[in-house]
Structures are given as C-alpha cells and as structure tokens.
Design an enzyme around this catalytic site. Structure first.
Site, PDB file in Angstrom:
ATOM      1  N   ASP A   1      -8.152  18.073 -13.394  1.00 18.07           N
ATOM      2  CA  ASP A   1      -9.212  18.878 -12.811  1.00 18.07           C
ATOM      3  C   ASP A   1      -8.986  18.941 -11.296  1.00 18.07           C
ATOM      4  O   ASP A   1      -8.472  17.990 -10.702  1.00 18.07           O
ATOM      5  CB  ASP A   1     -10.560  18.231 -13.127  1.00 18.07           C
ATOM      6  CG  ASP A   1     -11.709  18.956 -12.460  1.00 18.07           C
ATOM      7  OD1 ASP A   1     -11.770  20.190 -12.584  1.00 18.07           O
ATOM      8  OD2 ASP A   1     -12.532  18.289 -11.806  1.00 18.07           O
TER       9      ASP A   1
ATOM     10  N   THR B   1     -11.418  20.000  -8.549  1.00 17.98           N
ATOM     11  CA  THR B   1     -12.487  19.531  -7.678  1.00 17.98           C
ATOM     12  C   THR B   1     -12.899  18.107  -8.024  1.00 17.98           C
ATOM     13  O   THR B   1     -13.315  17.825  -9.140  1.00 17.98           O
ATOM     14  CB  THR B   1     -13.711  20.468  -7.787  1.00 17.98           C
ATOM     15  OG1 THR B   1     -13.277  21.808  -7.552  1.00 17.98           O
ATOM     16  CG2 THR B   1     -14.762  20.088  -6.769  1.00 17.98           C
TER      17      THR B   1
ATOM     18  N   ASP C   1     -13.460  13.949 -13.686  1.00 13.98           N
ATOM     19  CA  ASP C   1     -14.433  13.019 -13.132  1.00 13.98           C
ATOM     20  C   ASP C   1     -15.391  12.492 -14.184  1.00 13.98           C
ATOM     21  O   ASP C   1     -16.347  11.800 -13.867  1.00 13.98           O
ATOM     22  CB  ASP C   1     -15.194  13.657 -11.961  1.00 13.98           C
ATOM     23  CG  ASP C   1     -15.919  14.930 -12.375  1.00 13.98           C
ATOM     24  OD1 ASP C   1     -16.020  15.184 -13.593  1.00 13.98           O
ATOM     25  OD2 ASP C   1     -16.379  15.661 -11.487  1.00 13.98           O
TER      26      ASP C   1
END
Length: 728
Positions: free
Chosen positions: A409, A411, A605
């Site tokens: 990912d 961000t 995250d």
C-alpha cells in the site's frame, strides 16, 4: 479534520480511501486480549501436542506445570543419575570384562549381573521413567512417538535381563539399557537448553517490565509493585526510569527509548496525549501519565503472547514431519520384531536376536525428525521478535519463504501518510519572505496542507494574520504586515482577480507529477507556488531495492491518483503500479495477481487494507504501533519501517532452509542407520551396532539438528548486511 483553508481537493494528496481520517474511522478492532499474565508465562504445551510431537513429549510431556528452567534442571538431574550409575554397570558388564579388561569382583560377593541389576533400578525407575509415562500418554492419544520407542527398548532390555538374572544368570543388557537412557537424556538435555536459548527473546521481553511503579496519590508519589497498578492510575515517570505499563501522557515532555519493544533506534518525542509503551525508558524529561493498559493487556504482554503462539504452532512442514515420525515409529517397532524373528530363524541366540532388535528400535527414534522444524521455527520467530517483527504463527513464517510478489500500500506504508512540502517556486520575491507571509495565513487554519506549509516555513518571524477569511473549497485570505495575502487554489486566485501568467504552466507540471500546488499571491500578484505531496518513508527505497535483490517483484497498490502513485513509484524504484483502487477492491487485485499461481504478500496498515491482508498468501501489517493483535495479518511489524518487510521474508527463507536441511539430515541418518542396526552387514563386514552406540549416534543426530537451527541467528538481514545472502 476540519477544512478551514479550502484547498482544492481535486488535487488532494490521496484518494479518500487512503486518507488518515478514513484509516482512523475503519480501524480494525484488536483481538480479545490474552489472560496470560506477564512474568508468569505458561511454557507448557497441551497433552495433544505432547503426544503428537516427540520433541514436545520429551520437553514438556513429563514436566507438566514446570517452567523451562525447571525442566532443564530436571532433565539434567535424570541424566546425571543415569550416567553416574552407568559407569560401574558398564565396568561389571561383559563389555567391561572382555573388552575393557576390568577385573574387580562385584561387592559383597554378588554375581556381576545381580550387582548391575541393583544399580540399574534407579536408572529405570527414576531417570527413564519419563519415557514410560510419555509412552502411556502417546498410546492413550492413539499415536506413536519417540517415547514409545525408547520405552520399548529400555523396558524390553531390562525385563529380559531381569528374567535372565532371576533364573540363574547369563547374557544381560543392563549396560545397554542404562547407557541408552543416559545418551537419550543427554541429547534432550542439550535440546531443551537449545529451546531455552531460542526463547531468549521472550525472557528478555519479560525482564523488561520494571518491578515497581511510582503512582501519584494526593499528588504525592507512592512506590507500589507494577502488578498493583490499575487502569486510571496517574503515574510519575522520572528521567531514566522505565515506564511500568501502557499509558498516555497527561503532563510534561520528554524522549522515550522504545528500541527494546519496537526496535526503533532513535528516542521518540513525547508530549501530552502521546502514547507510552510499558517497559520502555524515559531518557529525559519528567512525565505524568495515565495508565490505560495493565497486566496482560499491555503491548509487551501481547508481544510475548504472539511470539509464544508462533513458536508453539505448527507449520505445514512440521505437520509433514510429525506424520513421517509416526510411520517411522511404526516401522521401528515392526522392524525390531522382524529383526528378532529373522536372527532367531537364522540360528542366533535369543540374546543376540534381542540385541539387534533393541538396536533397531533405538536407532530409528525419530527424535531428529521431530526436532527438525520446531527448533527452526523457535529460532526464526525469536530472531524476528528481537527486530520488532512478530510472526503470529508458524504458517506465516513458512509462507514468508515462498513469496514471489510483494504488494505494498502507498499511503502510510511506503509513504509517511502526512503532507510535506516538496518544492517551492517564487516569482519576484525572496523565498523566505514569501514563505513567511504564506505561513502567517496558514497558521490560522487546521487543514493538513496548511500545517505542512507552517511546518516547512519554520518558527514564526512575528508576523500575524489579520482580517482572516476562510474561503470554503478554495483557500484563505488575510492581511499580513499591511499586505493582502491569498493562499489557495486556482479558483481562489480567479476570485481575487490574480493572473497566474507563466505560473499556470508550472502549476500544471506539479499537478501532473502528483503534487498539490498551493498558490501564493501578494497584493494581487502571484508570488509563488508551494508544492505539497505525501513524502516517501526514509527506508522505502532501500526496502524496494532489498526485495528486488531477493528476486521478489514489488507492486504498489493505492487508491491515489495515477500521477501521484507514479511519482512515488519512480522515486522508490517500483516498476509496477496499480492506482485508483477503492479499499474494497484491493482484495480482488490480490486475487488477480494470485491467478497465475504466484505467492503474494500484501503489506498495509491493517486498517482499510484488512480485506487484502486476509486474502493474500501472507498479510503483513506495518506501522501497527502498540496494537499488535491485528487479526487479519500473519506478520506484524512493530516499526513503521518498510525495510522490515524484506527482513521478514529473509527470516522466512532462512527458517525454511534450516527446516529442509534438518529434515534431510534426519531422514538420511535413519536411511543409513537402520540396516546397520539390523545387522545386515554383520555377516559380510562384521559390522555390529550395539544399543548404547546407537543411542549415542541418535542423540548426536538430535544435537546436530538443534545446533543447525541455532545457526539461523547468524542470518544476514537487510540493513545488517547483503540482503541477498543467507547464513553460511
């Protein structure tokens, strides 16, 4: 966050699915906390595991309720009794008389075999008793393991010898029984010490928690045991003191060394509302903090729980070894019986036939096979824990070794997830002057882009914005030192009648490159552009390079626009980008990559990326902080460091390599040793393997497997050497 400055969200830094707000709103709830108490960790495995795994049976089955240190001492004591009594038994045996030339008579005029019988009783009924009790448990569980083999060998040899002694004497096997017991116990004593060594990471973590804590009662510090701290207590944490439990700072500032828990090398600044991790060290500044998690709920306790669960879980390779061990035990028992029958039919004495049969049973003990994978798993998970990489189970550790594609990912994983000024372009004005005027306006806003400008500009020069006007969706206008300053997007400039001129081309270039262009106008004229973007993490490029050097393809998966994703990808060296993907569609993109049979790891995250983490062959949660119980991930990285992804895969590959080496050794050893033990080469070469020598070789095989697994600690890891090289 509130939008006060009105910056153009059409050019925003991230897709809504990737914003910090979205991540916070959809955060995955942590798993239910364990009731395992810190400092009183259960090192014992269940009876089922004991029966299934010969290694666990020896290490745990006969020591219910004992700590690892106590089990090691108990094993050592059993070994010492066996070896001390084995020496005189060996001297007064036929080997001692005929081979060693020992001439002393047995005490009190006893026959040699009677004297050996008396000395063997403590060995059989104390030292070797764990073999018999373990065999009973295994048989009750309807399985066969190493305990059954050792119990059969020791029991058959001793009972046969007892019958011979009781009926007037003859060839007996007391020395074989006691020496066999000694060597098996010796091998497992060393093995249990190796297990203890592999658990150093857990012990060190448990030892981190301070025994006492300072609690404020009526604003006065009172020292109490850490175990008595309750949620809501106000703690006083002085400079140099360890933080007793997880807490939130209520007053004071300071720097905290979190390296012992997260692996982060630099101290982390703390201020009011900052989270504190129990067992970390307050290096400077006095802090007051409110306890939020205590006992088994603390981050430290959760880390210990995860590491233990991983070490006690079974990888596919280990389950294969367990099945192989079952059939090997069955082969040993059948082979021992057939060996006895064949030698008797060939005309050998009962004594010689039993000797060969017992040797076959002993040498076929699948101890090394049982140790092959769990020792490697223990060392691998411990190695990861010392670097802030938590494998939640052995499956994840083995899966990490087979990964071919890593999907990351953008961000919050490859980037910081925070806007940062990347370029400043000025026209007709000094850069410092333009930034000072823009920052004076932006200090009145709470927007993340405005805060990025303020942070970049640095401390205020004393200028203050007056007549501040927020223009929703466009920006802000104010008067600074008598000058009218407008900061925002192109629609704001059009409202203010500002002609962008040549700056329009520069603005388009920045937008096409994935940056947000904030326009600054002073007194109706363009003064400059401030480009803002999500900045890569410092180690992101090194992480991508390390993965590539290991032969792993790196793919960036993001909900951000194509231009922004391409800009970050070009900086980091990522060749393949999948952009503008909604969080709910990320899992389907993982499935597409898996369609050709590729093993795919997803790194995110652990929040919006949860579905993708769950559908990948290996889910890696990065930047989890203290929330180490993310359900959807197989691996949790305590640090927000993408380089740890390459490290995790390197540990997985090193662990799998050790598993294969150990399994190869264990299988090869048995393939060679069984025919020798059965006496196949005795007629032609005169090669005979006695039970005590078979026991020594079997123990040596187990020791080699354990030591080979411990060599995994020398694995070269990214950031600590060449990422492409493994252990020697």
């Amino acid at each position: 966050m509130k939008d006060h400055s009105g910056h153009d969200h059409a050019e925003a830094l991230a897709h809504p699915g990737d914003t910090m707000e979205a991540r916070e709103e959809s955060e995955v709830e942590p798993a239910e906390r364990s009731t395992t108490s810190m400092g009183h960790t259960d090192h014992n495995m269940g009876a089922e595991a004991t029966a299934q795994n010969p290694h666990d049976a020896m290490g745990h089955g006969g020591h219910a309720g004992m700590s690892m240190a106590s089990m090691v001492r108990d094993m050592r004591n059993r070994f010492l009794v066996a070896i001390i009594l084995s020496v005189p038994i060996l001297f007064w045996s036929r080997i001692g008389r005929d081979v060693l030339g020992f001439q002393l008579s047995a005490p009190l005029g006893m026959r040699d075999d009677v004297f050996q019988l008396l000395l063997s009783i403590p060995v059989v009924f104390y030292s070797a008793w764990i073999f018999f009790s373990g065999a009973v448990r295994a048989l009750r569980a309807r399985t066969l393991d190493m305990m059954v083999l050792v119990a059969v060998a020791v029991g058959a040899g001793w009972i046969y010898s007892l019958v011979v002694t009781s009926t007037g004497g003859g060839d007996v096997f007391y020395e074989a029984v006691t020496v066999l017991t000694s060597f098996v116990l010796l091998g497992h004593w060393f093995e249990m010490r190796a297990r203890g060594g592999a658990n150093d990471a857990i012990r060190k973590l448990l030892d981190l928690a301070p025994p006492m804590a300072l609690v404020l009662r009526d604003d006065k510090p009172v020292e109490i045991p850490t175990s008595e701290v309750v949620v809501g207590d106000l703690l006083l944490i002085r400079p140099g003191a360890k933080i007793p439990v997880d807490a939130v700072v209520t007053e004071g500032t300071g720097d905290v060394d979190e390296s012992m828990v997260t692996g982060e090398s630099l101290p982390v600044g703390k201020s009011p509302d900052s989270e504190l991790i129990g067992a970390t060290i307050n290096t400077n500044g006095s802090l007051r903090a409110r306890a939020v998690k205590v006992g088994s709920d603390t981050a430290l306790a959760q880390i210990v729980k995860l590491v233990q669960e991983a070490q006690n879980s079974k990888a596919p390779g280990q389950r294969l070894a367990d099945r192989a061990a079952f059939w090997l035990v069955l082969l040993a028992l059948v082979g021992g019986g057939l060996t006895f029958a064949v030698w008797r039919l060939a005309g050998s004495t009962t004594s010689q036939a039993i000797l060969f049969a017992i040797t076959v049973v002993v040498v076929t003990c699948p101890d090394a096979l049982g140790l092959a994978t769990p020792t490697a798993i223990m060392v691998g998970t411990g190695l990861g824990a010392t670097r802030g990489i938590l494998f939640k189970n052995a499956m994840g550790l083995e899966s990490a070794a087979r990964i071919e594609i890593v999907v990351m990912d953008k961000t919050g994983t490859l980037t910081k997830g925070e806007p940062e000024v990347t370029d400043v372009i000025v026209e007709g004005m000094a850069e410092d002057e333009m930034l000072g005027l823009a920052a004076a306006v932006e200090r009145e806003s709470e927007h993340p882009l405005a805060q990025a400008v303020v942070t970049y500009a640095g401390p205020s020069d004393g200028s203050r914005a007056e007549a501040f006007e927020n223009v929703p969706g466009k920006g802000a206008v104010a008067t600074v030192d008598g000058r009218k300053v407008a900061v925002g997007n192109r629609p704001l400039m059009e409202r203010e009648g500002v002609d962008l001129g040549s700056m329009e081309d520069r603005r388009r270039e920045l937008a096409d490159g994935g940056r947000t262009a904030v326009i600054v106008a002073v007194d109706g004229r363009v003064a400059g552009l401030i480009a803002i973007a999500d900045a890569p993490r410092p180690t992101a490029a090194a992480a991508v390079a390390a993965l590539k050097s290991a032969g792993v393809e790196v793919v960036m998966l993001t909900g951000d626009n194509e231009a922004t994703a391409r800009r970050i990808a070009s900086i980091l060296g990522v060749d393949r980008v999948i952009a503008e993907v909604l969080p709910g569609d990320k899992a389907s993109k993982i499935a597409e990559l898996q369609a050709d049979g590729s093993k795919v790891a997803m790194v995110g995250d652990g929040v919006n990326d949860a579905p993708a983490l769950a559908s990948a062959d290996l889910g890696i949660a990065i930047g989890a902080g203290t929330d180490v119980a993310i359900e959807t991930a197989d691996v949790v990285l305590m640090r927000s460091d993408p380089l740890d992804v390459a490290t995790a895969l390197a540990i997985g590959r090193g662990t799998l390599r050790k598993m294969r080496q150990n399994l190869g050794w264990a299988v090869g050893y048995n393939a060679i040793a069984i025919p020798i033990a059965a006496g196949v080469f005795q007629p032609s070469l005169g090669l005979v393997l006695r039970p005590e020598i078979a026991a020594l070789s079997m123990s040596g095989s187990s020791l080699i497997v354990a030591v080979n697994a411990l060599l995994l600690k020398r694995l070269r890891l990214p950031g600590r050497g060449d990422a492409s090289q493994g252990d020697r």
